[in-house]
Design a protein around this motif. Structure first.
Motif, PDB file in Angstrom:
ATOM      1  N   LEU A 136      13.485  -7.637 -13.353  1.00  0.00           N
ATOM      2  CA  LEU A 136      14.070  -8.612 -12.014  1.00  0.00           C
ATOM      3  C   LEU A 136      14.360  -7.873 -10.871  1.00  0.00           C
ATOM      4  CD1 LEU A 136      16.320 -11.588 -14.506  1.00  0.00           C
ATOM      5  CD2 LEU A 136      13.171 -10.783 -14.407  1.00  0.00           C
ATOM      6  N   GLY A 137      14.227  -8.601 -10.135  1.00  0.00           N
ATOM      7  CA  GLY A 137      14.659  -7.583  -8.320  1.00  0.00           C
ATOM      8  C   GLY A 137      13.598  -7.037  -8.064  1.00  0.00           C
ATOM      9  N   ILE A 138      12.406  -6.577  -8.881  1.00  0.00           N
ATOM     10  CA  ILE A 138      12.408  -5.642  -8.223  1.00  0.00           C
ATOM     11  C   ILE A 138      11.312  -6.017  -6.708  1.00  0.00           C
ATOM     12  CG2 ILE A 138      10.311  -3.943  -8.545  1.00  0.00           C
ATOM     13  CD1 ILE A 138      11.369  -3.268 -10.812  1.00  0.00           C
ATOM     14  N   ILE A 139       9.857  -7.203  -7.419  1.00  0.00           N
ATOM     15  CA  ILE A 139       9.311  -7.999  -6.762  1.00  0.00           C
ATOM     16  C   ILE A 139       8.999  -9.372  -6.314  1.00  0.00           C
ATOM     17  CG2 ILE A 139       7.171  -6.141  -7.301  1.00  0.00           C
ATOM     18  CD1 ILE A 139       6.484  -8.332  -9.580  1.00  0.00           C
ATOM     19  N   PRO A 140       9.114 -10.213  -5.824  1.00  0.00           N
ATOM     20  CA  PRO A 140       9.608 -10.915  -5.286  1.00  0.00           C
ATOM     21  C   PRO A 140       8.831 -12.127  -6.521  1.00  0.00           C
ATOM     22  CG  PRO A 140       7.848  -9.887  -3.881  1.00  0.00           C
ATOM     23  CD  PRO A 140       9.032  -9.683  -4.538  1.00  0.00           C
ATOM     24  N   ASP A 141       7.129 -12.198  -6.368  1.00  0.00           N
ATOM     25  CA  ASP A 141       6.951 -12.600  -7.440  1.00  0.00           C
ATOM     26  C   ASP A 141       6.390 -12.190  -8.188  1.00  0.00           C
ATOM     27  OD1 ASP A 141       6.715 -15.058  -5.050  1.00  0.00           O
ATOM     28  OD2 ASP A 141       5.481 -14.448  -4.300  1.00  0.00           O
ATOM     29  N   MET A 156      20.332 -23.966 -13.781  1.00  0.00           N
ATOM     30  CA  MET A 156      19.059 -24.071 -14.112  1.00  0.00           C
ATOM     31  C   MET A 156      18.601 -24.249 -15.525  1.00  0.00           C
ATOM     32  SD  MET A 156      16.442 -21.495 -11.437  1.00  0.00           S
ATOM     33  CE  MET A 156      15.282 -22.757 -11.565  1.00  0.00           C
ATOM     34  N   THR A 157      19.527 -23.734 -16.060  1.00  0.00           N
ATOM     35  CA  THR A 157      19.632 -24.395 -17.517  1.00  0.00           C
ATOM     36  C   THR A 157      20.017 -25.554 -17.879  1.00  0.00           C
ATOM     37  OG1 THR A 157      19.843 -22.151 -18.381  1.00  0.00           O
ATOM     38  CG2 THR A 157      20.419 -23.065 -20.355  1.00  0.00           C
ATOM     39  N   ALA A 158      21.396 -25.843 -16.700  1.00  0.00           N
ATOM     40  CA  ALA A 158      22.200 -26.832 -16.712  1.00  0.00           C
ATOM     41  C   ALA A 158      20.983 -28.181 -16.974  1.00  0.00           C
ATOM     42  CB  ALA A 158      22.784 -27.144 -16.265  1.00  0.00           C
ATOM     43  N   LYS A 159      20.123 -27.736 -15.748  1.00  0.00           N
ATOM     44  CA  LYS A 159      19.150 -28.988 -15.170  1.00  0.00           C
ATOM     45  C   LYS A 159      17.751 -29.135 -16.017  1.00  0.00           C
ATOM     46  CE  LYS A 159      20.759 -28.386 -10.895  1.00  0.00           C
ATOM     47  NZ  LYS A 159      20.684 -27.959  -9.341  1.00  0.00           N
ATOM     48  N   GLY A 160      17.905 -27.754 -17.816  1.00  0.00           N
ATOM     49  CA  GLY A 160      16.650 -28.330 -17.954  1.00  0.00           C
ATOM     50  C   GLY A 160      15.872 -27.469 -17.783  1.00  0.00           C
ATOM     51  N   PHE A 161      15.148 -26.637 -16.751  1.00  0.00           N
ATOM     52  CA  PHE A 161      14.499 -25.463 -16.579  1.00  0.00           C
ATOM     53  C   PHE A 161      14.392 -25.354 -17.813  1.00  0.00           C
ATOM     54  CE2 PHE A 161      15.244 -27.169 -12.247  1.00  0.00           C
ATOM     55  CZ  PHE A 161      15.069 -27.274 -11.218  1.00  0.00           C
ATOM     56  N   SER A 162      12.655 -24.275 -17.911  1.00  0.00           N
ATOM     57  CA  SER A 162      12.429 -23.246 -18.806  1.00  0.00           C
ATOM     58  C   SER A 162      12.654 -21.837 -18.716  1.00  0.00           C
ATOM     59  CB  SER A 162      11.099 -23.989 -19.023  1.00  0.00           C
ATOM     60  OG  SER A 162       9.935 -22.878 -18.283  1.00  0.00           O
ATOM     61  N   PRO A 163      13.160 -21.300 -20.049  1.00  0.00           N
ATOM     62  CA  PRO A 163      13.047 -20.331 -19.606  1.00  0.00           C
ATOM     63  C   PRO A 163      12.100 -19.159 -18.099  1.00  0.00           C
ATOM     64  CG  PRO A 163      13.334 -20.374 -21.729  1.00  0.00           C
ATOM     65  CD  PRO A 163      12.849 -21.469 -21.640  1.00  0.00           C
ATOM     66  N   PRO A 164      11.332 -19.632 -18.125  1.00  0.00           N
ATOM     67  CA  PRO A 164      10.135 -18.681 -17.669  1.00  0.00           C
ATOM     68  C   PRO A 164      10.938 -19.200 -15.895  1.00  0.00           C
ATOM     69  CG  PRO A 164       8.659 -20.127 -19.176  1.00  0.00           C
ATOM     70  CD  PRO A 164      10.233 -20.042 -19.359  1.00  0.00           C
ATOM     71  N   GLN A 165      10.957 -20.364 -15.792  1.00  0.00           N
ATOM     72  CA  GLN A 165      11.378 -20.878 -14.450  1.00  0.00           C
ATOM     73  C   GLN A 165      12.760 -20.109 -14.277  1.00  0.00           C
ATOM     74  OE1 GLN A 165      10.623 -24.980 -15.581  1.00  0.00           O
ATOM     75  NE2 GLN A 165       9.397 -25.301 -13.636  1.00  0.00           N
ATOM     76  N   ILE A 166      13.891 -20.067 -15.005  1.00  0.00           N
ATOM     77  CA  ILE A 166      14.859 -19.282 -14.912  1.00  0.00           C
ATOM     78  C   ILE A 166      15.170 -17.983 -14.599  1.00  0.00           C
ATOM     79  CG2 ILE A 166      17.034 -19.335 -15.700  1.00  0.00           C
ATOM     80  CD1 ILE A 166      17.031 -21.676 -17.374  1.00  0.00           C
ATOM     81  N   LEU A 167      14.077 -17.364 -15.274  1.00  0.00           N
ATOM     82  CA  LEU A 167      14.033 -15.857 -15.105  1.00  0.00           C
ATOM     83  C   LEU A 167      13.035 -15.557 -13.277  1.00  0.00           C
ATOM     84  CD1 LEU A 167      12.412 -14.546 -18.424  1.00  0.00           C
ATOM     85  CD2 LEU A 167      15.019 -14.303 -17.190  1.00  0.00           C
ATOM     86  N   GLN A 168      12.463 -16.188 -13.384  1.00  0.00           N
ATOM     87  CA  GLN A 168      11.595 -16.616 -11.433  1.00  0.00           C
ATOM     88  C   GLN A 168      12.998 -16.895 -10.387  1.00  0.00           C
ATOM     89  OE1 GLN A 168       8.600 -19.375 -12.403  1.00  0.00           O
ATOM     90  NE2 GLN A 168       6.812 -17.934 -13.378  1.00  0.00           N
ATOM     91  N   ILE A 203      16.216 -16.104 -11.262  1.00  0.00           N
ATOM     92  CA  ILE A 203      17.398 -15.314 -10.833  1.00  0.00           C
ATOM     93  C   ILE A 203      16.192 -13.856 -10.272  1.00  0.00           C
ATOM     94  CG2 ILE A 203      17.856 -13.201 -12.500  1.00  0.00           C
ATOM     95  CD1 ILE A 203      18.836 -15.462 -14.652  1.00  0.00           C
ATOM     96  N   ASN A 204      15.415 -13.939 -10.492  1.00  0.00           N
ATOM     97  CA  ASN A 204      14.135 -12.798 -10.218  1.00  0.00           C
ATOM     98  C   ASN A 204      14.288 -12.697  -8.388  1.00  0.00           C
ATOM     99  OD1 ASN A 204      12.115 -10.004 -10.328  1.00  0.00           O
ATOM    100  ND2 ASN A 204      11.040 -12.373  -8.928  1.00  0.00           N
ATOM    101  N   SER A 205      14.045 -13.904  -8.583  1.00  0.00           N
ATOM    102  CA  SER A 205      13.955 -14.356  -6.572  1.00  0.00           C
ATOM    103  C   SER A 205      14.466 -14.129  -5.708  1.00  0.00           C
ATOM    104  CB  SER A 205      13.093 -16.013  -6.500  1.00  0.00           C
ATOM    105  OG  SER A 205      13.360 -16.500  -5.116  1.00  0.00           O
ATOM    106  N   LYS A 206      16.028 -14.261  -6.544  1.00  0.00           N
ATOM    107  CA  LYS A 206      17.010 -14.251  -5.645  1.00  0.00           C
ATOM    108  C   LYS A 206      17.804 -13.323  -6.322  1.00  0.00           C
ATOM    109  CE  LYS A 206      21.671 -16.225  -5.194  1.00  0.00           C
ATOM    110  NZ  LYS A 206      21.984 -17.575  -3.983  1.00  0.00           N
ATOM    111  N   LEU A 207      17.788 -11.974  -6.741  1.00  0.00           N
ATOM    112  CA  LEU A 207      18.308 -10.876  -6.702  1.00  0.00           C
ATOM    113  C   LEU A 207      17.006 -10.072  -5.911  1.00  0.00           C
ATOM    114  CD1 LEU A 207      18.968  -9.907 -10.466  1.00  0.00           C
ATOM    115  CD2 LEU A 207      20.387 -10.646  -8.546  1.00  0.00           C
ATOM    116  N   HIS A 208      16.088  -9.963  -5.403  1.00  0.00           N
ATOM    117  CA  HIS A 208      14.810  -9.579  -4.491  1.00  0.00           C
ATOM    118  C   HIS A 208      15.313  -9.862  -3.280  1.00  0.00           C
ATOM    119  CE1 HIS A 208      11.522  -8.975  -2.445  1.00  0.00           C
ATOM    120  NE2 HIS A 208      11.221  -7.769  -3.134  1.00  0.00           N
TER     121      HIS A 208
END
Length: 576
Positions: free
Chosen positions: A296-301, A223-235, A237-242
């Motif tokens: 990250l990983g506790i709640i889906p959204d 996501m960093t390589a594609k230019g996504f912003s930090p909030p989007q990257i954290l979202q 990672i959070n979705s994947k880990l959840h």
């Protein structure tokens, strides 16, 4: 007819240590009936020597012997077999509790009272054999586990750590509590040449805690390589880990974006200890940034956009990230290192090149030889030009080949068009730039121009959103707290945004030897008097600052259209 003697299973070699010959003869006969070869020793010192000369499976040790008693001999034997279970049965005529307790204290596994009973001796030896077999099974499983962990650690290092950038400019300390660490550090450059750094701490430590590192690093880097912003990257990672982590397991994380201009950083603290921004000259703490988000990983959204902390920084300032293994490290008495000792170590770092060196020394002195309970990780980011890529705007401009835009527009060519419009609440969370870059790559595959196109599209979109839709004034960025004030106002307005729009259109003209892209952007703002918005010093637009100047230099042409809420940029490329 005489029956054949039963075939005895050979159980191994027994060492019998007793200064009385009669006792050795009796034990020799009993042990041979149980299937053992027997080696005899006449005292404790002889027992130690025989033990070293032969491969012994079990020891029967008399207590009272000349030269060296059984207690001393057993302590030596046990010290030399730490990685293998060799049972020692004490032979004693003593029955008082202290003497028997002494047998166990020096490493004995059981005792046999004189005179010897064949049934009791057989039962005790069979019991030791079962323990010995169990110990061998455990040792084999442990060795296999260690081998698996070593292989997994190699995979972990290759897949997670090897992809990190600029490690030669970052000071970092990593002390795992076991072979595997639940702490993870990731670094990567975005297409806009910002540096992204993530320091994470999974629940617990060891292999189980490290399992989430692979998907975390995959999402972070892609996501960093594609230019996504930090909030989007954290979202992401959070979705994947959840989806993949078991209940009760999560990732606490600190995410830092260092701007390519080195004048501000953006911080997200998700359930981690405070992050410190330190003055590069005085070594005083300028900012202490506490957690604002859930791990990250506790709640889906989770919406991380509102939890961003934007800090203006100066050249040479330092950013220090730590996991809770630092503040929760304990000394031999059980006292915690704590945040106050950490702050003292930071501010007393003096002339040391890296603050982390002083913190690490203070931590070592405090903990001494106390056992380590948790993984310990610290990362120090020096805000210096060496931290960022060698790419510079002037270098990019020097490599740029310009052509006459009129010749491009007059040239008859097949074209592909793509339009996207973001409205209202979509502007709060959607970033169209990575999508547009991906679309351009699918159409023409000009990957060597990704960074330039990313810069152009980002500048156009941010200007349209910030100044067109939100109506933000760039003068808010002025002053020591300007960036913080600007971004806080931006986040506040975005959180309340329910109307407005940004429309982006792309018209791509690919050719055999190159091509060009016409980018048009329009926002729902009222526009401005762009024709008269110039400064007395030259042609620098007052409304745009550095961003639009850069666009004008990168593109074949850039212009605003009436009534000032529309812009058009033409970018051309040639195939090498």
């Amino acid at each position: 007819m005489k029956a054949d003697a039963p075939n005895l299973k050979l159980h191994g070699t027994a060492l019998v240590a007793d200064d009385e010959l009669s006792n050795r003869v009796i034990l020799n006969a009993l042990l041979k009936k149980l299937g053992y070869q027997v080696i005899q020793a006449v005292d404790g010192a002889d027992a130690v020597e025989k033990f070293r000369q032969h491969s012994i499976d079990i020891v029967l040790m008399d207590v009272m012997m000349p030269v060296m008693d059984g207690y001393a001999a057993t302590e030596i034997i046990k010290s030399e077999t730490a990685d293998k279970f060799i049972p020692v049965l004490f032979l004693t005529a003593m029955t008082d509790d202290k003497a028997l307790a002494r047998c166990i204290e020096v490493g004995g596994d059981d005792f046999l009272t004189k005179p010897y009973n064949h049934t009791v001796l057989s039962a005790k030896i069979q019991s030791m054999e079962r323990i010995q077999n169990l110990h061998q099974d455990i040792r084999m499983l442990y060795n296999r586990m260690q081998m698996d962990e070593e292989i997994a650690e190699q995979v972990f290092s290759g897949a997670v750590l090897a992809g990190n950038v600029v490690l030669d400019q970052i000071s970092h300390l990593h002390k795992p509590a076991s072979i595997f660490s639940g702490d993870i550090m990731l670094t990567a450059y975005s297409p806009s040449h910002d540096l992204h750094v993530l320091l994470g701490d999974f629940t617990g430590h060891g292999l189980a805690a490290a399992l989430g590192a692979l998907p975390t690093s995959e999402v972070f880097r892609s996501m960093t390589a594609k230019g996504f912003s930090p909030p989007q990257i954290l979202q992401g990672i959070n979705s994947k880990l959840h989806k993949m982590l078991p209940t009760g397991m999560f990732l606490a994380a600190q995410f830092v974006k260092i701007s390519a201009s080195l004048d501000y950083i953006t911080v997200f603290n998700c359930g981690m200890p405070d992050l410190f921004v330190i003055d590069g000259n005085t070594r005083r703490i300028k900012n202490r940034l506490e957690s604002r988000s859930m791990p990250l990983g506790i709640i889906p959204d989770s919406n991380f956009q509102e939890d961003a902390q934007h800090i203006r920084v100066g050249l040479g300032d330092r950013v220090l990230l730590t996991t809770d293994g630092v503040s929760e490290a304990r000394d031999p008495t059980g006292e915690y290192f704590g945040s106050e000792r950490l702050i003292t170590a930071i501010e007393q770092s003096g002339e040391q090149a890296f603050i982390l060196d002083n913190v690490s020394s203070a931590l070592d002195r405090f903990c001494s030889d106390a056992p380590q309970d948790d993984d310990i990780t610290m990362v120090e980011l020096p805000l210096l030009p060496e931290l960022l890529p060698s790419w510079r705007v002037d270098q990019l401009l020097a490599e740029q080949t310009h052509v006459d835009p009129n010749s491009l527009l007059d040239h008859d060519s097949d074209s592909v068009e793509f339009h996207i419009t973001l409205r209202g609440m979509q502007l709060r969370k959607a970033d169209p730039v990575p999508l547009l870059i991906n679309y351009i790559q699918e159409m023409v595959g000009i990957r060597t121009h990704n960074q330039v196109l990313f810069t152009i599209l980002t500048e156009l979109f941010i200007n349209a959103l910030d100044h067109g839709v939100l109506g933000l004034d760039s003068s808010l960025k002025e002053g020591p707290d300007g960036f913080t004030r600007y971004f806080e106002e931006r986040d506040r307005m975005l959180s309340q945004l329910n109307e407005g729009s940004v429309h982006i259109g792309l018209r791509i003209h690919p050719q055999a030897n190159g091509g060009w892209i016409v980018i048009q952007i329009e926002d729902s703002g009222p526009g401005f008097d762009f024709a008269n918005a110039t400064s007395a010093q030259g042609e620098k637009p007052l409304f745009s600052g550095r961003g639009i100047q850069l666009l004008s230099s990168l593109c074949e042409s850039f212009s605003y259209l009436e009534p000032g809420n529309r812009a058009e940029a033409i970018y051309a490329w040639t195939n090498e």
